[in-house]
Design an enzyme around this catalytic site. Structure first.
Site: not given
Ligand code: PEP
Length: 245
Positions: A8-10, A92, A94, A159, A165, A197, A218-219
């Site tokens: 997930n590049w957000k 999600h 966010e 999640e 994040g 994470s 994500g990150g």
């Molecule tokens: C996500 O965006 O779904 C996520 C899990 O982000 P991160 O891995 O950065 O926590």
């Protein structure tokens, strides 16, 4: 089912970075075809990223609950389908917490997925306050309610909001327990990814748990070497478990 590693590049990267990263991930996906690799870029990069994918699949990060019309800024299921997206993330954290997406909106988005044959990846998870108040099961059951009547294929991503994040990750045991609870509600055979994470240092412990079918990253998915390592670790775990049977 194949282990699933989704990126997930957000709201990150510019076009040239998106081109480079997707080409790199595609090469790794082709070599590791026993892993289902999914990339969710920002919607403005769907076409460009999609044109580079064959081994990896394309996902949107969200879709509109509306089919078409005067909804400035929105992106519809029909549009992402026409860009060859196979998946979309839905709900999600966010989207839920920053854009106030409700279960009702998610239900309408699921209808759009059904109409345009997009597989939704429904994200669920509790906040730290909810976990500390002993509400984990109530919160997740409530978020899963939207798929109770959904008779098409869907994936789930668990999640925990406090792990997204933040660098904090649920222990494999904590995550597996939540996945088991989700499985009890939705039944067997539906992939459940863990997100929060995840990186190349902790993915091994997570993917070896019995109820964790993959990871939503994500990150750490923005760095090719890091994301490559995660796919390779998943492939290695898959090989070992296939050898055992
Ligand atoms: C996500 O965006 O779904 C996520 C899990 O982000 P991160 O891995 O950065 O926590």
């Amino acid at each position: 089912m194949k282990p699933i590693i989704a990126a997930n590049w957000k709201m990150n990267l510019a076009l040239e970075d998106a081109r480079e990263l997707s080409s790199g991930i595609e090469s790794v996906a082709q070599i590791n075809s026993d892993i289902e690799v999914i990339i969710a870029p920002p919607s403005c990069f769907l076409t460009e990223v999609g044109s580079r994918l064959n081994g990896a699949a394309l996902s949107a990060q969200t879709i509109s609950e509306f089919e078409s019309g005067a909804y400035t800024g929105e992106v519809s299921a029909k549009m992402i389908k026409s860009c060859n997206a196979k998946f979309t993330l839905l709900g999600h954290s966010e989207r839920r917490h920053v854009f106030f997406e409700t279960n009702q909106m998610i239900k309408e988005k699921l209808e759009q997925c059904k109409r345009y044959q997009i597989t939704p990846i429904l994200c669920v998870g509790e906040t730290l306050e909810e976990r500390n108040a002993g509400q984990l099961k109530t919160v997740i059951a409530n978020q899963l309610d939207v798929v109770a009547q959904y008779d098409e294929i869907f994936y789930i991503a668990y999640e925990p909001v406090w792990a997204i994040g933040t660098g904090e990750t649920a222990t494999p045991e904590m995550a597996d327990k939540a996945h088991q609870f989700i499985k009890n509600i939705i039944g067997e055979g539906i992939p459940i990814l863990y997100g929060g994470s995840v990186n190349s240092g902790n993915i091994d412990g997570l993917l070896t748990m019995p109820n964790i079918d993959g990871a939503l990253v994500g990150g750490a998915s923005l760095k090719l070497d890091e994301f490559t390592k995660m796919i390779e670790i998943a492939a290695q775990i898959e090989r070992v478990s296939n050898e055992k049977v």
